[in-house]
Design an enzyme around this catalytic site. Sequence first.
Site, PDB file in Angstrom:
ATOM      1  N   HIS A   1      22.395 -18.196  43.185  1.00 36.44           N
ATOM      2  CA  HIS A   1      22.860 -16.669  42.610  1.00 36.44           C
ATOM      3  C   HIS A   1      23.018 -16.544  41.055  1.00 36.44           C
ATOM      4  O   HIS A   1      22.280 -17.355  40.625  1.00 36.44           O
ATOM      5  CB  HIS A   1      24.248 -18.049  41.925  1.00 36.44           C
ATOM      6  CG  HIS A   1      25.161 -18.857  43.327  1.00 36.44           C
ATOM      7  ND1 HIS A   1      24.874 -20.135  43.539  1.00 36.44           N
ATOM      8  CD2 HIS A   1      26.009 -18.770  43.960  1.00 36.44           C
ATOM      9  CE1 HIS A   1      25.509 -20.464  44.184  1.00 36.44           C
ATOM     10  NE2 HIS A   1      26.572 -19.476  45.111  1.00 36.44           N
TER      11      HIS A   1
ATOM     12  N   GLU B   1      25.727 -13.455  38.304  1.00 40.85           N
ATOM     13  CA  GLU B   1      27.547 -13.311  39.121  1.00 40.85           C
ATOM     14  C   GLU B   1      28.714 -12.825  38.171  1.00 40.85           C
ATOM     15  O   GLU B   1      29.587 -11.747  38.606  1.00 40.85           O
ATOM     16  CB  GLU B   1      27.846 -14.976  39.911  1.00 40.85           C
ATOM     17  CG  GLU B   1      29.693 -14.654  40.509  1.00 40.85           C
ATOM     18  CD  GLU B   1      29.403 -16.816  40.922  1.00 40.85           C
ATOM     19  OE1 GLU B   1      28.484 -17.081  40.700  1.00 40.85           O
ATOM     20  OE2 GLU B   1      30.584 -16.347  41.781  1.00 40.85           O
TER      21      GLU B   1
END
Length: 404
Positions: free
Chosen positions: A207, A210
Site C-alpha cells: 500500500h 493511500e
Amino acid sequence: MKIITPETILSPTEQLSGQSIAFDTHIRAIGPLHELLEQFPEAEFVETPLHSMVMPGLINPHVHLEFSGNKSTLKYGSFLEWLYSVIEHRDDLIQGCDEQCMAKACDDMLKNGITTFGAISSYAMDLEVAANAKQKVIFFSEVIGSQATMADTLYDDFMSRFEASQKVQREGFIPAIAIHSPYSVHPALIRRALAHATQHNILTSAHYMESPAEKEWLESNSGAFQPFFKEFLKQEYAVNTSKEFLDLFKGKPTLMTHVVQANDEELRELAEEGHTVIHCPISNRLLGNGAIDLEKLDANSVPWIMGTDGLSSNYALDLMEEMKIALFMHADADLLPLAKELLASATVKSAKALGLNTGEIAVGREADLLVIDLEATPNEQLPLHLLLHGYNIEHIYINGNEVS
Ligand code: BEZ
Ligand code: FE2
C-alpha cells in the site's frame, strides 16, 4: 478441444464478430468456424445464447479475504476513523469470518467473473481457502510492524507464513510478498523481505500514499497519524519518508496499491522503476482518501490496473461494479475511452503486471474466458454498455475447464 462461436469477441476492448475460438487449456486458434473445423474436426461445440460475447476473465490483484466478515462493523468516511475501528474490531472480524465465509468471498468473485485474484494475507488464516479456490491465486503474505525491537520476531513470523504458502502445490497458485505500507513497516524489515523477493524472483505488493493522513505523516510527521502513533506505538517520527520507502524498492517492480496522494515526483519515480498502481476507487471513496488522478498517471506513463481491496473497505468484490464506479468518479474523462481503459486495466494490463499468460483472447493465452449474454446485438460502444448493465455471465472457463 472445444470450439465456441459467440456473436461477439471482446479482447479486451476490440470487438470482433463472425469469429470462433478453439481452446483446450489454452486458446489455440481464432478464425471463421469452417477453418477451425478443418483444423480440429473432433472438437466439441460450446452452446451459447443468441447474443453471446466472449471476453477474458477478470483479474483482481488486491483483496483481503481475512476481513470478509465486515458489513457494517467498520466506520467509513475518514482513513484514521476507519483504522481505529479496524483495531477495535479486528479480533471479532477475523474470528467472525471462518473458512466458509472466506470461501464465499472467493465464490462471489468467481460469479462476478474474476478468474484470478491476489490475496493480501495478514495472518495466513486464508491460506487453505485460497489454496482450494477455483481461481488462479497470487497469495501475498504480508509483512507489517514499525517497531525496530520487534523486527526479527515479525520477520520470522512473516517468513513462516510465507514458507507455508510455498508448500501449496497447486497449478495456478503463486506465493508472493506484500509490504504493508511506508508508515507501518520498519525499513530493516522491508529490506529483508525485498532482498528475499528479489533473490527468488517473487512478486511484491505494497500500500502506498493511500490517505491524506499518510502523506502528511510521511512528509512532516504531523496530521491525523501523529496521535495514532504516539498513543499506540510511542513514535514521534515516521519510520520511512516517502522517498526512503521508494528507494528501498529500486530494481524491484512492485504493485503499489492506492497511490491517490502521490505527487508528480513520486509518480515519475514509480514509472521509472517499473511499478504498477492498483486503483481501488470504492475503497478510496469510502475511506475518505479522494479520487486518484488517472490522467496524471497516464501523463507520467505509470501503468495502472483495477482492484477491489477487501470487504473491510468495500461492499462487494466485483470488478464490473468497481469499473462502473470509476466511470462516474472520473467524470471529466471521455466516457468510451475510459470504459476501454478500465477494461484493459482489469484484464490484459493486470496479467502483464502479474506476469501471467492470460487476460486477452489471443492465440497462446491460457483459456480464462467469460461467456456473457448481452441480450441484444451490441453497438460499437460495447465496452461502456458492458460496465453499465450487469449482464449475466453464462459460463466461466479457467484453463479451458468450465467452473461454477
Ligand atoms: C505498525 O505495526 O506499526 C502499524 C500497523 C498498522 C498501522 C500502523 C502501524
Ligand atoms: Fe488493501
